[in-house]
Design a protein around this motif. Structure first.
Motif, PDB file in Angstrom:
ATOM      1  N   MET A 187      -5.159   4.390   3.705  1.00  0.00           N
ATOM      2  CA  MET A 187      -4.727   5.369   2.417  1.00  0.00           C
ATOM      3  C   MET A 187      -5.185   4.778   1.861  1.00  0.00           C
ATOM      4  O   MET A 187      -5.613   4.062   1.215  1.00  0.00           O
ATOM      5  CB  MET A 187      -3.292   4.683   2.317  1.00  0.00           C
ATOM      6  CG  MET A 187      -2.483   4.327   3.746  1.00  0.00           C
ATOM      7  SD  MET A 187      -0.553   3.813   3.017  1.00  0.00           S
ATOM      8  CE  MET A 187      -1.203   2.106   2.823  1.00  0.00           C
ATOM      9  N   GLU A 191      -3.912   2.164  -6.349  1.00  0.00           N
ATOM     10  CA  GLU A 191      -2.840   1.808  -6.512  1.00  0.00           C
ATOM     11  C   GLU A 191      -1.665   1.214  -7.539  1.00  0.00           C
ATOM     12  O   GLU A 191      -2.550   1.010  -8.984  1.00  0.00           O
ATOM     13  CB  GLU A 191      -3.462   0.163  -5.415  1.00  0.00           C
ATOM     14  CG  GLU A 191      -3.991  -0.148  -5.051  1.00  0.00           C
ATOM     15  CD  GLU A 191      -4.240  -1.018  -3.844  1.00  0.00           C
ATOM     16  OE1 GLU A 191      -5.391  -0.854  -4.384  1.00  0.00           O
ATOM     17  OE2 GLU A 191      -3.419  -1.546  -4.247  1.00  0.00           O
ATOM     18  N   GLU A 282       2.066  -2.835   0.454  1.00  0.00           N
ATOM     19  CA  GLU A 282       3.438  -4.256   0.888  1.00  0.00           C
ATOM     20  C   GLU A 282       3.643  -4.668   0.472  1.00  0.00           C
ATOM     21  O   GLU A 282       4.088  -4.562  -1.010  1.00  0.00           O
ATOM     22  CB  GLU A 282       1.851  -5.384   1.402  1.00  0.00           C
ATOM     23  CG  GLU A 282       1.186  -5.620  -0.657  1.00  0.00           C
ATOM     24  CD  GLU A 282       0.265  -6.730  -1.153  1.00  0.00           C
ATOM     25  OE1 GLU A 282       0.475  -8.016  -0.104  1.00  0.00           O
ATOM     26  OE2 GLU A 282       0.133  -7.255  -1.729  1.00  0.00           O
TER      27      GLU A 282
HETATM   28  P1  AMP Z   1      -2.407  -6.613   0.896  1.00  0.00           P
HETATM   29  O1  AMP Z   1      -3.064  -8.191   0.629  1.00  0.00           O
HETATM   30  O2  AMP Z   1      -1.516  -6.081   1.888  1.00  0.00           O
HETATM   31  O3  AMP Z   1      -2.173  -6.086  -0.561  1.00  0.00           O
HETATM   32  O4  AMP Z   1      -4.584  -5.927   0.565  1.00  0.00           O
HETATM   33  C1  AMP Z   1      -5.156  -6.431  -0.701  1.00  0.00           C
HETATM   34  C2  AMP Z   1      -5.284  -4.920  -1.346  1.00  0.00           C
HETATM   35  O5  AMP Z   1      -6.362  -4.654   0.096  1.00  0.00           O
HETATM   36  C3  AMP Z   1      -4.532  -3.962  -1.119  1.00  0.00           C
HETATM   37  O6  AMP Z   1      -4.253  -4.819  -2.656  1.00  0.00           O
HETATM   38  C4  AMP Z   1      -5.382  -2.477  -1.326  1.00  0.00           C
HETATM   39  O7  AMP Z   1      -6.385  -2.167  -2.479  1.00  0.00           O
HETATM   40  C5  AMP Z   1      -5.867  -2.566  -0.288  1.00  0.00           C
HETATM   41  N1  AMP Z   1      -5.505  -2.257   1.323  1.00  0.00           N
HETATM   42  C6  AMP Z   1      -4.836  -3.140   1.736  1.00  0.00           C
HETATM   43  N2  AMP Z   1      -4.468  -2.397   2.989  1.00  0.00           N
HETATM   44  C7  AMP Z   1      -4.807  -1.154   2.740  1.00  0.00           C
HETATM   45  C8  AMP Z   1      -4.565   0.518   3.330  1.00  0.00           C
HETATM   46  N3  AMP Z   1      -3.546   0.665   4.667  1.00  0.00           N
HETATM   47  N4  AMP Z   1      -5.134   1.188   3.122  1.00  0.00           N
HETATM   48  C9  AMP Z   1      -5.735   0.978   2.264  1.00  0.00           C
HETATM   49  N5  AMP Z   1      -5.412  -0.212   1.377  1.00  0.00           N
HETATM   50  C10 AMP Z   1      -5.742  -1.140   1.870  1.00  0.00           C
END
Ligand code: AMP
Ligand code: GLY
Length: 424
Positions: A187, A191, A282
């Motif tokens: 995506m 953020e 998330e």
């Molecule tokens: P999370 O541990 O799921 O927060 O993932 C760590 C980081 O990865 C997030 O803060 C986002 O910057 C990036 N991220 C995770 N999922 C996505 C996604 N579906 N699309 C784009 N960036 C993502």
């Protein structure tokens, strides 16, 4: 009120700092706490996952409320055992905390309740993962299912990197946490972190912030737990914040209740502001770190009634929290080698002392020698935070305070807040 605060990071120091200001507080004990927290209350050397020990401590101090900081304690079932002992707790049960502790659970939950989030698949074998990757275009988003200390997400620019990440995770790099991988649609967007307090049935917005996940200036370098944060984040307008709360938070709280796992505590929605609106990256089942630090600085209301009401199912009876008009900004000072292999043991001078100029230093990874010497003892070591209006003033105050800290081998980003500030 007697409070037991669980955790040892900058997030917990900020919570302790705010709770200590409450006229409702009788006694606070933190476990295991840290040297900064020790300046505010009694600390006991119990790990956040020592469920039995913490329940016994809560009984010993006749705790009216246990406030859980870290997700490790939630996953270990601390809230469940406190409920069995009849002790009110701010923090979800292990089943409700799966919104954070299992990405596969969380994604399936979002699909069941039609929450806006990235398309995904969950896989247990490299072959199944490869077949799904064949249908995707780069960049590829690969995640270990379970908790992996912030290291379980790989954004792969190429198919080779994606295959390597899948094979590392399924191959045991994160142990059981990587027994399943989640692969997601990428995506694009900016953020933000949105917080809400939940009492099982009701949810109320509890501030938002933007953090800086990459280690170095210009959003370069490895992903970290967060190198700085600020609140509010101008990119999340009132309209977008309301929409995100209504589209992402409320249905989640209702869904958790409907599934028999009511959610109590703080829910942290990591959002991507995409061209089609806010979408969930998330959920986390706790306050963000360092987002909590800036929220506590900005929170004008007493925090204890809110934490207690979330535990007691009484949020509907409280007015919305009041926030200061000023912005808050937090700069993380990390140890050399963070996030891969931080070096511990450096002597730190100038971190203690009274808060001044609205700047306050929270301890995140420090230890104190018997003679009082303060040393680094973690990856993220200090959080230097300040209020100010406009945000540039908060930034000036935080960086000014950093100038008074001597921490050989420490490093920090010099551009915290850049997205919300005009270029210098
Ligand atoms: P999370 O541990 O799921 O927060 O993932 C760590 C980081 O990865 C997030 O803060 C986002 O910057 C990036 N991220 C995770 N999922 C996505 C996604 N579906 N699309 C784009 N960036 C993502
Ligand atoms: N700062 C991001 C987190 O707490 O997960």
């Amino acid at each position: 009120m007697n409070i037991l605060l669980v955790g040892s990071g900058g997030r917990e120091h900020a919570l302790a700092w705010k709770i200590a200001q409450s006229p409702l507080l009788t006694r606070m004990v933190a476990a295991p706490g840290n040297p900064g927290i020790a300046g505010l209350c009694e600390i006991r050397p119990l790990n956040a996952t020592d469920v039995e020990g913490l329940v016994a401590l809560a009984k010993e101090i006749a705790a009216d409320l246990v406030v859980i900081g870290p997700e490790s304690a939630l996953e270990a079932g601390l809230a469940d055992q406190l409920a069995r002992a009849g002790i009110p707790c701010f923090g979800p049960t292990a089943a409700a905390a799966r919104l954070e502790t299992s990405k596969a659970f969380s994604k399936d939950f979002c699909a069941r309740h039609d929450l806006p989030t990235a398309a995904y698949g969950v896989f247990e074998t490299p072959a199944a993962a490869a077949a799904f990757l064949d249908s995707q275009t780069p960049p590829f988003v690969i995640k270990a299912d379970g908790l992996a200390a912030g290291k379980g997400v790989v954004i792969a620019a190429t198919r080779a990197e994606a295959d390597a990440a899948v094979s590392d995770m399924l191959g045991g790099l994160f142990g059981q946490a990587g027994a399943r991988v989640v692969i997601e649609e990428f995506m694009p967007g900016e953020e933000v972190s949105l917080f809400a307090l939940c009492d099982g049935e009701t949810a109320i917005p509890f501030g938002f912030a933007q953090d800086h996940k990459r280690a170095y200036d210009g959003d370069q370098g490895p992903n970290t737990g967060g190198m700085g944060a600020y609140s509010p984040a101008p990119v999340l307008t009132d309209v977008l914040a309301r929409r995100a709360f209504e589209d992402c938070v409320l249905p989640a709280v209702r869904g958790m209740a409907a599934e028999g796992t009511p959610y109590r505590g703080v829910i942290y929605a990591g959002l991507m502001l995409t061209p089609t609106g806010p979408r969930l990256v998330e959920f986390n089942a706790r306050f963000g770190d360092p987002e909590c630090q800036v929220l506590m600085l900005r929170l004008q209301s007493d925090v204890l009634p809110y934490l207690a009401a979330a535990a007691a199912g009484a949020l509907a009876s409280l007015p919305p929290p009041v926030w200061r008009d000023e912005s808050a900004l937090c700069v993380v000072i990390a140890a050399d080698g963070y996030p891969q292999s931080p070096v511990a043991g450096a002597i730190i001078r100038g971190a203690d002392g009274p808060d001044h100029d609205e700047a306050v230093v929270f301890h995140a990874g420090t230890a104190r020698d018997p003679d009082g010497t303060l040393r680094s003892a973690g990856g993220r070591v200090l959080n230097v935070c300040a209020l100010g209006a406009p945000l540039s003033e908060a930034r000036g105050r935080a960086y000014g305070r950093i100038g008074g800290i001597d921490f050989p081998g420490g490093f920090h980003r010099s551009d915290i807040g850049w997205r919300a500030l005009p270029a210098d």
